[in-house]
Design a protein around this motif. Structure first.
Motif, PDB file in Angstrom:
ATOM      1  N   GLU A  56       0.746  -1.628  -0.205  1.00 42.17           N
ATOM      2  CA  GLU A  56      -0.153  -0.284   0.141  1.00 42.17           C
ATOM      3  C   GLU A  56       0.532   1.028  -0.012  1.00 42.17           C
ATOM      4  O   GLU A  56       0.814   2.529  -0.562  1.00 42.17           O
ATOM      5  CB  GLU A  56      -0.807   0.305   0.825  1.00 42.17           C
ATOM      6  CG  GLU A  56      -1.577  -0.991   1.359  1.00 42.17           C
ATOM      7  CD  GLU A  56      -2.916  -1.210  -0.130  1.00 42.17           C
ATOM      8  OE1 GLU A  56      -3.252  -0.274  -0.129  1.00 42.17           O
ATOM      9  OE2 GLU A  56      -3.002  -2.043  -0.453  1.00 42.17           O
ATOM     10  N   HIS A 179      -4.839  -3.774   8.294  1.00 38.08           N
ATOM     11  CA  HIS A 179      -3.480  -3.279   6.669  1.00 38.08           C
ATOM     12  C   HIS A 179      -2.587  -3.053   8.894  1.00 38.08           C
ATOM     13  O   HIS A 179      -2.411  -2.292   8.954  1.00 38.08           O
ATOM     14  CB  HIS A 179      -4.205  -1.131   7.121  1.00 38.08           C
ATOM     15  CG  HIS A 179      -3.145  -1.065   6.143  1.00 38.08           C
ATOM     16  ND1 HIS A 179      -3.192   0.493   5.962  1.00 38.08           N
ATOM     17  CD2 HIS A 179      -2.274  -0.947   5.222  1.00 38.08           C
ATOM     18  CE1 HIS A 179      -2.325   0.506   5.101  1.00 38.08           C
ATOM     19  NE2 HIS A 179      -1.592  -0.101   4.872  1.00 38.08           N
ATOM     20  N   LEU A 201      -0.922 -11.683   3.425  1.00 39.09           N
ATOM     21  CA  LEU A 201      -1.904 -10.857   3.017  1.00 39.09           C
ATOM     22  C   LEU A 201      -2.474 -13.043   2.426  1.00 39.09           C
ATOM     23  O   LEU A 201      -3.382 -12.605   1.586  1.00 39.09           O
ATOM     24  CB  LEU A 201      -0.929 -11.170   2.031  1.00 39.09           C
ATOM     25  CG  LEU A 201      -0.418 -10.439   1.499  1.00 39.09           C
ATOM     26  CD1 LEU A 201       0.068  -9.229  -0.296  1.00 39.09           C
ATOM     27  CD2 LEU A 201      -1.287  -8.727   1.422  1.00 39.09           C
ATOM     28  N   LYS A 207      -4.304  -5.949   4.445  1.00 40.05           N
ATOM     29  CA  LYS A 207      -3.433  -4.767   3.384  1.00 40.05           C
ATOM     30  C   LYS A 207      -1.578  -5.029   3.504  1.00 40.05           C
ATOM     31  O   LYS A 207      -1.950  -4.755   5.550  1.00 40.05           O
ATOM     32  CB  LYS A 207      -3.786  -3.826   3.403  1.00 40.05           C
ATOM     33  CG  LYS A 207      -4.975  -3.738   2.172  1.00 40.05           C
ATOM     34  CD  LYS A 207      -5.662  -1.815   1.691  1.00 40.05           C
ATOM     35  CE  LYS A 207      -6.046  -1.341   2.906  1.00 40.05           C
ATOM     36  NZ  LYS A 207      -6.411  -0.122   3.098  1.00 40.05           N
TER      37      LYS A 207
END
Length: 217
Positions: A56, A179, A201, A207
């Motif tokens: 990201e 995240h 993942l 993320k």
């Protein structure tokens, strides 16, 4: 204190006597090559990560090259029992890194194998991560990732040996829809971060972003 009189704190670079809370003097501080990355930009560390795994955002605090001051600082942190340097590096990071109300859900640092942790006495990333956690008010979890194999330091391995390493990490907890900000000291080949990232993942709809103290040139 008496110890400060007989064993004063000195700059890592020029040996000048400095305040006990510092690691380099003001003059030498100017020699540190900070990257001035924007965490949300398509910067060079993000480009390197994207070759290895979906990422990201990414941020590197310093440039890391042969015989530069950043290298000295991280060497002292990792191998000279100067764990408190992690706190200083965290302070420098907070001066440059702004999540802009888009904070990750969890801070996770690269773990040491229990045998290596016992040998060194500390994980060089823990104090760094804990101080970032306190500043940004983001939780951390030092037990989220497990290192499955004991091995010699990455810096002592040749590139082929590093590439041959398989499944060196595993996730210890179920997690999905989060995240995760992965934290490491130096980005070299990126294989360590990639190994952990893929485990995260694969675990669910997660993320991954990356933060390192320095990136090797």
């Amino acid at each position: 204190m008496i110890l400060d009189l007989f064993f004063p704190n000195r700059c890592l670079n020029c040996n000048r006597i400095i305040d006990g809370n510092l690691i380099v003097c003001i003059i030498c501080f100017e020699q540190i090559r900070f990257t001035h990355n924007n965490y949300f930009d398509d910067n060079f560390i993000k480009q390197k990560c994207k070759l290895l795994f979906p990422v990201e955002n990414a941020f590197a605090l310093m440039h890391f090259s042969q015989e530069n001051l950043s290298r000295k600082i991280i060497h002292e942190l990792k191998y000279k029992s100067r764990e408190k340097i992690g706190k200083t590096l965290a302070e420098w990071t907070t001066e440059q890194l702004d999540f802009n109300d888009n904070e990750p859900d969890l801070l996770v640092s690269v773990p040491l194998h229990p045998k290596k942790l016992k040998e060194r006495g500390y994980n060089q990333l823990h104090l760094f991560t804990e101080n970032l956690s306190e500043f940004y008010n983001i939780p951390f979890d030092h037990d989220f990732i497990k290192r499955n194999h004991y091995s010699k330091a990455q810096a002592l391995k040749d590139k082929q040996h590093r590439m041959e390493t398989t499944n060196p990490f595993s996730i210890t907890k179920n997690i999905s829809g989060k995240h995760i900000l992965l934290i490491d000291d130096v980005f070299t080949t990126g294989n360590t971060l990639a190994s952990i990232a893929w485990e995260i993942l694969k675990a669910g709809d997660n993320k991954v972003s990356v933060l390192v103290m320095a990136i090797d040139e």
